[in-house]
Design an enzyme around this catalytic site. Sequence first.
Site, PDB file in Angstrom:
ATOM      1  N   ASP A 166     -10.300  -7.315   4.291  1.00  0.00           N
ATOM      2  CA  ASP A 166     -11.337  -8.017   5.060  1.00  0.00           C
ATOM      3  C   ASP A 166     -10.705  -8.719   6.257  1.00  0.00           C
ATOM      4  O   ASP A 166     -11.399  -9.247   7.125  1.00  0.00           O
ATOM      5  CB  ASP A 166     -12.156  -8.970   4.174  1.00  0.00           C
ATOM      6  CG  ASP A 166     -11.321 -10.070   3.557  1.00  0.00           C
ATOM      7  OD1 ASP A 166     -10.076 -10.042   3.715  1.00  0.00           O
ATOM      8  OD2 ASP A 166     -11.899 -10.961   2.901  1.00  0.00           O
ATOM      9  N   SER A 167      -9.361  -8.677   6.350  1.00  0.00           N
ATOM     10  CA  SER A 167      -8.680  -9.137   7.566  1.00  0.00           C
ATOM     11  C   SER A 167      -9.167  -8.340   8.775  1.00  0.00           C
ATOM     12  O   SER A 167      -9.057  -8.795   9.911  1.00  0.00           O
ATOM     13  CB  SER A 167      -7.156  -8.993   7.418  1.00  0.00           C
ATOM     14  OG  SER A 167      -6.819  -7.667   7.040  1.00  0.00           O
ATOM     15  N   ASP A 213     -11.351  -4.044   0.151  1.00  0.00           N
ATOM     16  CA  ASP A 213     -11.429  -5.484  -0.138  1.00  0.00           C
ATOM     17  C   ASP A 213     -12.887  -5.891  -0.340  1.00  0.00           C
ATOM     18  O   ASP A 213     -13.723  -5.628   0.540  1.00  0.00           O
ATOM     19  CB  ASP A 213     -10.874  -6.226   1.087  1.00  0.00           C
ATOM     20  CG  ASP A 213      -9.999  -7.389   0.723  1.00  0.00           C
ATOM     21  OD1 ASP A 213      -9.893  -7.712  -0.475  1.00  0.00           O
ATOM     22  OD2 ASP A 213      -9.409  -7.970   1.653  1.00  0.00           O
ATOM     23  N   LYS A 270     -10.299  -4.666  -4.243  1.00  0.00           N
ATOM     24  CA  LYS A 270      -9.506  -5.890  -4.417  1.00  0.00           C
ATOM     25  C   LYS A 270     -10.457  -7.086  -4.449  1.00  0.00           C
ATOM     26  O   LYS A 270     -11.407  -7.148  -3.663  1.00  0.00           O
ATOM     27  CB  LYS A 270      -8.491  -6.058  -3.283  1.00  0.00           C
ATOM     28  CG  LYS A 270      -7.656  -7.332  -3.430  1.00  0.00           C
ATOM     29  CD  LYS A 270      -6.438  -7.352  -2.527  1.00  0.00           C
ATOM     30  CE  LYS A 270      -6.716  -7.688  -1.094  1.00  0.00           C
ATOM     31  NZ  LYS A 270      -7.351  -9.010  -0.873  1.00  0.00           N
ATOM     32  N   GLU A 275     -10.479 -11.418  -4.654  1.00  0.00           N
ATOM     33  CA  GLU A 275      -9.658 -12.625  -4.496  1.00  0.00           C
ATOM     34  C   GLU A 275      -9.877 -13.620  -5.635  1.00  0.00           C
ATOM     35  O   GLU A 275     -10.965 -13.694  -6.192  1.00  0.00           O
ATOM     36  CB  GLU A 275      -9.984 -13.316  -3.157  1.00  0.00           C
ATOM     37  CG  GLU A 275      -9.399 -12.584  -1.972  1.00  0.00           C
ATOM     38  CD  GLU A 275      -9.440 -13.395  -0.676  1.00  0.00           C
ATOM     39  OE1 GLU A 275      -9.743 -14.612  -0.711  1.00  0.00           O
ATOM     40  OE2 GLU A 275      -9.162 -12.802   0.370  1.00  0.00           O
ATOM     41  N   GLU A 330      -0.065 -14.100  -2.266  1.00  0.00           N
ATOM     42  CA  GLU A 330      -0.036 -14.450  -0.835  1.00  0.00           C
ATOM     43  C   GLU A 330       0.418 -15.887  -0.622  1.00  0.00           C
ATOM     44  O   GLU A 330      -0.108 -16.823  -1.255  1.00  0.00           O
ATOM     45  CB  GLU A 330      -1.435 -14.242  -0.212  1.00  0.00           C
ATOM     46  CG  GLU A 330      -1.450 -14.631   1.269  1.00  0.00           C
ATOM     47  CD  GLU A 330      -2.631 -14.115   2.071  1.00  0.00           C
ATOM     48  OE1 GLU A 330      -3.441 -13.338   1.534  1.00  0.00           O
ATOM     49  OE2 GLU A 330      -2.724 -14.490   3.253  1.00  0.00           O
TER      50      GLU A 330
END
Length: 280
Positions: free
Chosen positions: A47-48, A86, A116, A118, A185
């Site tokens: 999502d970056s 993501d 993915k 978070e 991270e």
Amino acid sequence: MADRKVRTVTLQQMKREGRKITVLTAYDYPMALLIDRAGVDVILVGDSGGMTVLGYDTTIPVTMDEMLMMTKAVTRAVERALVVADMPFMSYEAEPAEAVRNAGRFVKEGLAHAVKVERGLPSLPAVRAIIDAGIPVMGHVGLTPQTTVLTEGFKVQGRALDAARRILDDALALEKAGVFSVVLEAIPSALARVITDRLTIPTIGIGAGPNCDGQVLVTHDLLGFFDRFAPKFTKRYADLATVIGDAVGQFREDVIERRFPGPAHAFSMDEETERALLEE
Ligand code: KIV
């Protein structure tokens, strides 16, 4: 012919054999093609991309539709790498059934191989439901931008003992829930080493030091393509912003100075037709 495709079990085998895993982000077809050809094991449609290609200030506004469009472009290009999509903010938090529906869209429409999610403990109901539905999940602990950005901004996590313990507990709980790998991270290297030693699944570090089983970077950072934001943990291998800026500047000057297009870039017609056209 041997199956060259990277699967979730391939990554677990690489950890057992002590072979490092490489992961990069991609958000479009041409970049995914180059990264896959270069032999990178996992391509993360992060999502970056909301920041690096869509221009948002954070990853918070990124939508499912935006993530799906990027995922489809990436999977059209990839032949070997494992593609992980993501799950964007608020696509899995409200209820597990919604998390399953959204993860399902990534696999059925986007043709991703995994998703993915978070955070650790708070995301466990969603993670379990997605895995029960048959979709592999990658975890993500430490700095989790979707939520940390609202409270602390982009800040190293787990420096104090209780915070380090919480991150270790998150990683252990995710492993128990069945994730195939976990991103660590922005945490101290010593904590990443402890987590990597305790888990049987591979850890993928970003700003987590050299002791993880693999490393991930945001491709636009690595290439020096997106120069608005450069975290300390990024290593820049190229300066594409300068290369592109120079090329665009040269094009502009060539057009203004009438150097482009030249004869090599133009089309001709036969002389007789040209004469007739001019006479008309
Ligand atoms: O969105 C992303 O690119 C990520 C990586 C930084 C792991 O989540």
